[in-house]
Design a protein around this motif. Structure first.
Motif, PDB file in Angstrom:
ATOM      1  N   ILE A  86       0.856  -1.186   0.000  1.00 57.61           N
ATOM      2  CA  ILE A  86       0.000   0.000   0.000  1.00 57.61           C
ATOM      3  C   ILE A  86       0.889   1.232   0.000  1.00 57.61           C
ATOM      4  O   ILE A  86       1.906   1.273   0.701  1.00 57.61           O
ATOM      5  N   HIS A 102       0.194   4.947   0.774  1.00 57.32           N
ATOM      6  CA  HIS A 102      -0.749   5.964   1.237  1.00 57.32           C
ATOM      7  C   HIS A 102      -0.077   6.955   2.178  1.00 57.32           C
ATOM      8  O   HIS A 102       1.006   6.709   2.691  1.00 57.32           O
ATOM      9  N   GLN A 115      -1.806   5.978  11.212  1.00 52.97           N
ATOM     10  CA  GLN A 115      -3.043   5.993  10.442  1.00 52.97           C
ATOM     11  C   GLN A 115      -2.726   6.572   9.064  1.00 52.97           C
ATOM     12  O   GLN A 115      -1.976   7.545   8.958  1.00 52.97           O
ATOM     13  N   THR A 116      -3.277   5.966   8.032  1.00 48.18           N
ATOM     14  CA  THR A 116      -3.027   6.438   6.673  1.00 48.18           C
ATOM     15  C   THR A 116      -4.353   6.615   5.935  1.00 48.18           C
ATOM     16  O   THR A 116      -5.405   6.180   6.393  1.00 48.18           O
ATOM     17  N   LYS A 117      -4.262   7.249   4.780  1.00 47.55           N
ATOM     18  CA  LYS A 117      -5.437   7.417   3.918  1.00 47.55           C
ATOM     19  C   LYS A 117      -4.965   7.710   2.504  1.00 47.55           C
ATOM     20  O   LYS A 117      -3.981   8.434   2.298  1.00 47.55           O
ATOM     21  N   GLN A 123     -10.963   6.296   5.395  1.00 53.35           N
ATOM     22  CA  GLN A 123      -9.937   5.283   5.603  1.00 53.35           C
ATOM     23  C   GLN A 123     -10.504   3.882   5.388  1.00 53.35           C
ATOM     24  O   GLN A 123     -11.668   3.611   5.667  1.00 53.35           O
ATOM     25  N   GLU A 132      -6.250   0.776   7.773  1.00 55.39           N
ATOM     26  CA  GLU A 132      -5.439   1.995   7.828  1.00 55.39           C
ATOM     27  C   GLU A 132      -5.460   2.697   9.178  1.00 55.39           C
ATOM     28  O   GLU A 132      -4.713   3.654   9.375  1.00 55.39           O
ATOM     29  N   THR A 133      -6.306   2.250  10.099  1.00 56.42           N
ATOM     30  CA  THR A 133      -6.404   2.946  11.377  1.00 56.42           C
ATOM     31  C   THR A 133      -5.294   2.561  12.348  1.00 56.42           C
ATOM     32  O   THR A 133      -5.084   3.240  13.351  1.00 56.42           O
ATOM     33  N   VAL A 182      -1.539   0.947  11.528  1.00 59.83           N
ATOM     34  CA  VAL A 182      -0.462   0.326  10.755  1.00 59.83           C
ATOM     35  C   VAL A 182       0.772   0.243  11.644  1.00 59.83           C
ATOM     36  O   VAL A 182       1.291   1.264  12.109  1.00 59.83           O
TER      37      VAL A 182
END
Length: 200
Positions: free
Chosen positions: A138, A140, A152-154, A161, A165-166, A168
């Motif tokens: 991924i 992001h 956290q990613t998006k 999200q 992704e909350t 990682v």
């Protein structure tokens, strides 16, 4: 006196004949062998070598989805349509404009990736990380760092999200994107799409 033309038959030894075939022969068979050699050398020599230098298993990654694509919109238009989510998550427009690749990037682009320690990751970095069940890493953006040290990613183009992704973990992270190459990932994207087509 004109020098005799070098041909496959003019070489006496097998190694010389092989070198002529690979390096000088103008045929589809030679082209195919060259292509295979480039793939083998890249996969088993170049990529591991770069990985050692850059401290990651993914020194070069291709973008295989459109989850970070701003679809040609200038930043003002993109922020008008998407900024509310970020503001609700404590990221201002001014802050976002300082992020790496704040205008996003597209499917088929590529990045060089460098390994990074957890305490060096910051909001706005573009992380490359693995998720169980996903064949490709991924790619992001970090939008928050949790109290337990997870990230956290998006994807910029996603409305919100994805569940994974909350949180990682640092063990999932392969590094962060540091050098951008537009369109350079299309070779992998096309190969991946062809494989999916034939395996349906």
């Amino acid at each position: 006196m004109e020098k005799p033309k070098c041909t496959y038959e003019s070489h006496q030894s097998k190694p010389a004949k092989l070198w002529h075939f690979v390096a000088h022969e103008d045929s589809w068979q030679s082209f195919l062998v060259d292509a295979v050699l480039v793939i083998i050398i890249g996969k088993f020599l170049v990529m591991p070598g770069l990985g050692l230098i850059l401290h990651t298993n993914y020194p070069l990654v291709a973008v295989v989805s459109s989850s970070m694509d701003h679809h040609g919109k200038d930043f003002s238009q993109w922020w008008f349509e998407n900024g509310k989510w970020y503001e609700e998550n404590r990221i201002s427009r001014t802050q976002f404009e300082k992020f790496y690749k704040y205008n996003g990037f597209s499917k088929g682009d590529a990045f060089a990736v460098v390994g990074v320690k957890s305490d060096k990751v910051k909001v706005g970095d573009v992380l490359v990380y693995q998720v169980q069940g996903y064949p490709d890493p991924i790619i992001h953006r970090v939008i928050a760092i949790n109290q337990d040290g997870t990230f956290q990613t998006k994807g910029d183009a996603n409305y919100g999200q994805i569940s994974f992704e909350t949180s990682v973990s640092s063990a999932q992270v392969q590094g962060k994107a540091v050098l951008f190459g537009p369109w350079l990932g299309w070779v992998k994207v096309l190969a991946t799409d062809m494989m999916k087509f034939f395996l349906r």
